[in-house]
Design a protein around this motif. Structure first.
Motif, PDB file in Angstrom:
ATOM      1  N   ASN A   1     122.716 -17.811  42.237  1.00  0.00           N
ATOM      2  CA  ASN A   1     123.040 -16.589  42.456  1.00  0.00           C
ATOM      3  C   ASN A   1     124.034 -15.732  41.653  1.00  0.00           C
ATOM      4  OD1 ASN A   1     123.694 -15.993  45.714  1.00  0.00           O
ATOM      5  ND2 ASN A   1     125.279 -17.028  45.380  1.00  0.00           N
ATOM      6  N   SER A   2     123.361 -15.839  40.586  1.00  0.00           N
ATOM      7  CA  SER A   2     123.881 -15.655  39.149  1.00  0.00           C
ATOM      8  C   SER A   2     123.011 -15.135  39.110  1.00  0.00           C
ATOM      9  CB  SER A   2     123.764 -16.838  38.254  1.00  0.00           C
ATOM     10  OG  SER A   2     124.127 -16.134  36.643  1.00  0.00           O
ATOM     11  N   VAL A   3     121.345 -15.631  39.259  1.00  0.00           N
ATOM     12  CA  VAL A   3     120.476 -15.100  38.935  1.00  0.00           C
ATOM     13  C   VAL A   3     120.414 -13.393  39.956  1.00  0.00           C
ATOM     14  CG1 VAL A   3     117.570 -14.928  39.055  1.00  0.00           C
ATOM     15  CG2 VAL A   3     118.600 -16.838  37.499  1.00  0.00           C
ATOM     16  N   LEU A   4     120.480 -13.684  41.456  1.00  0.00           N
ATOM     17  CA  LEU A   4     120.390 -12.341  41.977  1.00  0.00           C
ATOM     18  C   LEU A   4     121.252 -11.887  42.025  1.00  0.00           C
ATOM     19  CD1 LEU A   4     119.934 -14.775  45.502  1.00  0.00           C
ATOM     20  CD2 LEU A   4     118.212 -13.789  44.319  1.00  0.00           C
ATOM     21  N   HIS A   5     122.277 -12.087  41.642  1.00  0.00           N
ATOM     22  CA  HIS A   5     123.518 -10.772  41.014  1.00  0.00           C
ATOM     23  C   HIS A   5     123.372  -9.934  40.462  1.00  0.00           C
ATOM     24  CE1 HIS A   5     127.446  -9.374  40.046  1.00  0.00           C
ATOM     25  NE2 HIS A   5     127.019  -9.473  39.097  1.00  0.00           N
ATOM     26  N   ALA A   6     122.186 -10.687  38.529  1.00  0.00           N
ATOM     27  CA  ALA A   6     121.760 -10.292  38.230  1.00  0.00           C
ATOM     28  C   ALA A   6     120.836  -8.944  38.825  1.00  0.00           C
ATOM     29  CB  ALA A   6     120.911 -10.661  37.294  1.00  0.00           C
ATOM     30  N   LEU A   7     119.859  -9.761  40.160  1.00  0.00           N
ATOM     31  CA  LEU A   7     118.793  -8.426  40.265  1.00  0.00           C
ATOM     32  C   LEU A   7     119.848  -7.509  41.479  1.00  0.00           C
ATOM     33  CD1 LEU A   7     116.542 -11.255  41.092  1.00  0.00           C
ATOM     34  CD2 LEU A   7     116.299  -9.578  38.706  1.00  0.00           C
ATOM     35  N   GLY A   8     120.802  -7.310  41.096  1.00  0.00           N
ATOM     36  CA  GLY A   8     121.878  -6.870  42.057  1.00  0.00           C
ATOM     37  C   GLY A   8     121.605  -6.881  44.158  1.00  0.00           C
ATOM     38  N   ILE A   9     121.309  -7.924  44.001  1.00  0.00           N
ATOM     39  CA  ILE A   9     121.192  -8.977  45.391  1.00  0.00           C
ATOM     40  C   ILE A   9     122.200  -9.534  45.950  1.00  0.00           C
ATOM     41  CG2 ILE A   9     119.849 -10.991  46.685  1.00  0.00           C
ATOM     42  CD1 ILE A   9     117.540 -10.140  45.451  1.00  0.00           C
TER      43      ILE A   9
ATOM     44  N   GLU B   1     132.236 -22.817  30.687  1.00  0.00           N
ATOM     45  CA  GLU B   1     130.841 -21.903  31.456  1.00  0.00           C
ATOM     46  C   GLU B   1     130.312 -22.607  32.397  1.00  0.00           C
ATOM     47  OE1 GLU B   1     128.346 -22.208  26.650  1.00  0.00           O
ATOM     48  OE2 GLU B   1     129.421 -24.181  27.463  1.00  0.00           O
ATOM     49  N   ILE B   2     129.814 -23.448  33.164  1.00  0.00           N
ATOM     50  CA  ILE B   2     129.319 -23.169  34.725  1.00  0.00           C
ATOM     51  C   ILE B   2     131.020 -22.950  35.347  1.00  0.00           C
ATOM     52  CG2 ILE B   2     129.047 -24.887  36.300  1.00  0.00           C
ATOM     53  CD1 ILE B   2     128.163 -26.757  33.793  1.00  0.00           C
ATOM     54  N   ASN B   3     131.940 -22.602  35.620  1.00  0.00           N
ATOM     55  CA  ASN B   3     132.459 -22.422  36.282  1.00  0.00           C
ATOM     56  C   ASN B   3     132.689 -20.992  36.426  1.00  0.00           C
ATOM     57  OD1 ASN B   3     132.174 -24.744  37.405  1.00  0.00           O
ATOM     58  ND2 ASN B   3     134.512 -25.654  36.860  1.00  0.00           N
ATOM     59  N   ARG B   4     132.571 -20.306  35.461  1.00  0.00           N
ATOM     60  CA  ARG B   4     132.866 -18.737  35.775  1.00  0.00           C
ATOM     61  C   ARG B   4     131.865 -18.165  36.406  1.00  0.00           C
ATOM     62  NH1 ARG B   4     131.784 -18.498  29.984  1.00  0.00           N
ATOM     63  NH2 ARG B   4     129.613 -17.948  29.764  1.00  0.00           N
ATOM     64  N   PHE B   5     132.278 -15.906  37.244  1.00  0.00           N
ATOM     65  CA  PHE B   5     131.224 -16.111  37.766  1.00  0.00           C
ATOM     66  C   PHE B   5     130.652 -14.492  37.591  1.00  0.00           C
ATOM     67  CE2 PHE B   5     129.336 -13.350  41.109  1.00  0.00           C
ATOM     68  CZ  PHE B   5     128.336 -14.048  41.777  1.00  0.00           C
ATOM     69  N   PRO B   6     129.490 -14.740  37.401  1.00  0.00           N
ATOM     70  CA  PRO B   6     128.741 -15.400  37.117  1.00  0.00           C
ATOM     71  C   PRO B   6     128.760 -16.747  36.079  1.00  0.00           C
ATOM     72  CG  PRO B   6     127.419 -13.318  36.102  1.00  0.00           C
ATOM     73  CD  PRO B   6     128.753 -13.102  36.232  1.00  0.00           C
ATOM     74  N   PRO B   7     127.801 -17.568  36.018  1.00  0.00           N
ATOM     75  CA  PRO B   7     128.115 -18.918  35.698  1.00  0.00           C
ATOM     76  C   PRO B   7     126.895 -18.479  34.138  1.00  0.00           C
ATOM     77  CG  PRO B   7     126.548 -19.006  36.958  1.00  0.00           C
ATOM     78  CD  PRO B   7     127.009 -18.409  37.262  1.00  0.00           C
ATOM     79  N   ALA B   8     127.041 -19.223  33.157  1.00  0.00           N
ATOM     80  CA  ALA B   8     126.627 -19.050  32.116  1.00  0.00           C
ATOM     81  C   ALA B   8     124.719 -19.413  32.283  1.00  0.00           C
ATOM     82  CB  ALA B   8     127.024 -19.503  30.540  1.00  0.00           C
ATOM     83  N   LEU B   9     124.458 -19.073  31.902  1.00  0.00           N
ATOM     84  CA  LEU B   9     122.416 -19.801  32.115  1.00  0.00           C
ATOM     85  C   LEU B   9     122.481 -20.462  30.650  1.00  0.00           C
ATOM     86  CD1 LEU B   9     120.557 -16.400  33.425  1.00  0.00           C
ATOM     87  CD2 LEU B   9     121.908 -18.401  34.750  1.00  0.00           C
ATOM     88  N   TRP B  10     122.995 -20.300  29.630  1.00  0.00           N
ATOM     89  CA  TRP B  10     122.151 -20.368  28.729  1.00  0.00           C
ATOM     90  C   TRP B  10     124.076 -21.448  27.886  1.00  0.00           C
ATOM     91  CZ3 TRP B  10     117.223 -22.240  27.001  1.00  0.00           C
ATOM     92  CH2 TRP B  10     117.184 -22.541  25.996  1.00  0.00           C
ATOM     93  N   PRO B  11     123.505 -22.966  27.877  1.00  0.00           N
ATOM     94  CA  PRO B  11     125.164 -22.950  26.750  1.00  0.00           C
ATOM     95  C   PRO B  11     124.995 -22.696  25.634  1.00  0.00           C
ATOM     96  CG  PRO B  11     123.111 -24.621  26.770  1.00  0.00           C
ATOM     97  CD  PRO B  11     122.835 -23.346  27.925  1.00  0.00           C
TER      98      PRO B  11
END
Lengths: 293, 319
Positions: free
Chosen positions: B154-162, A58-68
């Motif tokens: 970066n995941s959050v920034l990605h979601a915001l298009g940054i 879950e952590i190592n994919r991009f974008p990573p999961a934000l909730w388990p």
């Protein structure tokens, strides 16, 4: 130190009521500011706990999961089984517990001698000890390492314990508190033949709980959280403290973030629990020591 | 103590006084026994190292073979060492950003929290909690959150298009990121200190000013802020001294990198002494830092117009 007892804050001075009654929120508008701000402060710690129960996938994919997706204890199993976290935990506990106990004992003895006993050299000694509080640790760490090496204590918990056995801070904090206590009780007991030690133990210490808890809290926080000195004094991983173990573990398990975060939770948990259970004592200690320092 | 002529009959009071005096005389040995542990630790691990460090700074020492005297060569070398001047610059930049940011945010939050509304205790707890977390844990946590590949930031920034940011791996960002982490964990301290000080603002003073027609802003500027000045001065000193000594966070997150962009003075000292085994050189750098801290401490005493440390302690403790 609860803010709720504070006398009218400046912003509560409201201008006279305006003619057209405005629709009022059912709660103070300050919540709109405070709620998101305080959550922002808590967010990294929430994320710490969440990620410790995620899977590495879950952590190592991009974008990573934000909730388990579920609670996965693989990280905890790994750090408790394969890594030496239990050992490091015990080391940290031993060092901190000894430091707290000995600071209370030696701090109280020293503080009491300075507060109540007249003896040759007491003033000079007190000023000299106060002055050493201004010496930064970076200045003494290299010779302290050399001393510990000569004593054969490098790579043992002794090297961590000895420098934190008693601090001038504990001595002076307790001295100040003892001075604020009325003398009469002690003198009466003393004249009746009570030894100094008994007077201290039976009369003074029971009255000194706030000061003793300040010493305990601050000693625990600084020894448990310290990294610099263990990093210098310890090389062998069986003698690591949690802080040293955690940073080394992170360096070696760069992509196993779930395990690293599980280790991180274990590292902060004791301090966090102590803080949540004794919040008042913590905040009071930190405020009082700050304002006195 | 002046000795009075002995009275013919001893009153109860006199007898007590004499017993007291007699017992006091025999006390020196006991007192010394009580303070001996503290004296030994302070002498052995503070005073002796203090002098030893000074001697060390005039020597070339690799912590293993016998050292040799080099005079002020270490200090000379420091002035010409680009790594050291970079460390000084980084430390000053870090301090110059962290101290005002944490204090301004701390003051703002304290003023907002200093009112009777629900949940205020919870807000204060949440803001303060990061302060008790060790720098190591903070560093490991933020290395993860700010990881360029797997991090949530970066995941959050990605979601915001940054686009993807380097954070701690970007030489242009790393020091600012360290400041941000420190502000996150250090603001809570300023908040509780300011909150405690706000309780000492005399309500009568506020009331009087209000009756004189002072508005919110005027109250803040002319009544509240002046009473906070001593506490602000203390915080400037405290935060500055701590910021100049930052080490743990740097060690855990960046190890001084990338490209030396986060090498601070203490990291430089540690690296010289325990990684490059040039202990004399490290000790010289430590003395430069200690001197700077001393100058700041003395200057702040002059500003506050106070007596020496002992007196300040005594005042605080008398409360």
């Amino acid at each position: 130190m609860s803010a709720t007892t504070v006398e009218s804050a400046p912003a509560q001075a409201r201008p006279a009521p305006v003619a057209a009654p405005r629709r009022r929120l059912p709660f103070s508008p300050w919540h709109l500011l405070l709620m998101p701000l305080s959550l922002l402060f808590a967010l990294p710690l929430v994320w710490l706990v969440l990620s410790s129960v995620m899977t590495n996938a879950e952590i190592n994919r991009f974008p990573p999961a934000l909730w388990p997706s579920g609670i996965d204890l693989g990280g905890y199993r790994y750090v408790l089984g394969n890594a030496m976290f239990p050992r490091w935990f015990a080391n940290s506990l031993i060092v901190s517990a000894v430091a707290v106990a000995s600071n209370l004992v030696f701090g109280a003895l020293g503080g009491y001698a300075f507060a109540r006993m007249r003896f040759a050299g007491s003033r000079v000694l007190m000023v000299a000890m106060l002055a050493t509080m201004a010496i930064p640790f970076q200045l003494t760490m290299i010779p302290t390492f050399l001393i510990m090496k000569r004593l054969g204590l490098i790579d043992t918990l002794g090297a961590l314990i000895i420098p934190s056995l008693v601090t001038p801070f504990a001595v002076f904090l307790l001295r100040q508190f003892f001075l604020s206590l009325p003398r009469e009780l002690e003198e009466a007991a003393w004249i009746d033949g009570c030894s100094r030690l008994r007077v201290l133990y039976l009369i003074v210490l029971p009255l000194s709980r706030p000061a003793l808890s300040t010493v305990a809290v601050l000693t625990f926080l600084t020894t448990w959280n310290d990294l610099t000195w263990p990093l210098i004094a310890i090389n062998h991983d069986t003698q690591y403290t949690l802080q040293l173990g955690l940073t080394t573990f992170q360096g070696q398990h760069h992509t196993q973030w779930a395990a690293v975060m599980a280790g991180n939770v274990i590292t902060v948990l004791p301090v966090l629990l102590a803080f949540l259970f004794a919040q008042k004592a913590f905040i009071q200690s930190i405020t009082s020591s700050g304002l006195k320092g | 103590m002046s000795s009075l002529p002995a009275p013919l009959t001893l009153s109860d009071h006199d007898r007590r006084q004499r017993t007291l005096r007699r017992r006091r005389r025999r006390e020196t040995a006991t007192a010394w026994a009580y303070i001996l542990p503290a004296v030994l630790v302070v002498l052995g691990l503070s005073v002796v190292p203090f002098v030893w460090s000074l001697l060390l700074s005039f020597r070339a020492d690799d912590l293993v073979t016998p050292s040799r005297w080099v005079g002020v060569d270490n200090y000379d070398a420091l002035t010409q060492d680009p790594h050291f001047s970079q460390a000084v610059r980084n430390t000053l930049l870090y301090t110059g950003l962290y101290v005002p940011l944490s204090m301004a945010l701390g003051l703002f939050l304290a003023l907002v929290l200093n009112r009777r509304i629900k949940l205020v205790g919870l807000y204060r707890t949440l803001i303060f909690v990061p302060f008790v977390i060790s720098a190591t844990a903070q560093g490991v946590l933020f290395s993860f959150i700010l990881d360029p590949e797997f991090g949530a930031a970066n995941s959050v920034l990605h979601a915001l298009g940054i686009g993807r940011q380097g954070f701690l791996t970007d030489p242009g960002q790393a020091l600012a990121v360290l400041v941000a982490i420190s502000v996150w964990s250090g603001t809570g301290f300023c908040v509780v200190i300011y909150l405690a000080a706000l309780q000492d603002v005399p309500p009568s003073l506020l009331e009087a000013a209000r009756l004189d027609g002072a508005g919110r802003w005027q109250l803040l500027r002319h009544v509240v802020m002046p009473t906070l000045t001593p506490v602000s001065l203390f915080l400037v000193l405290w935060q500055t001294i701590n910021a100049l000594q930052v080490f743990d966070l740097v060690y855990v997150t960046t190890k001084g990198g990338p490209l030396g962009s986060t090498t601070v003075i203490v990291y430089f000292i540690w690296e010289q002494a325990f990684k490059n085994f040039t202990a004399g050189y490290g000790a010289a750098a430590a003395y430069v830092l200690a001197l700077a801290l001393l100058v700041i401490g003395v200057a702040s005493r002059l500003v506050r117009g106070r007596k020496p440390a002992g007196a300040v302690l005594a005042e605080g403790g008398a409360k």
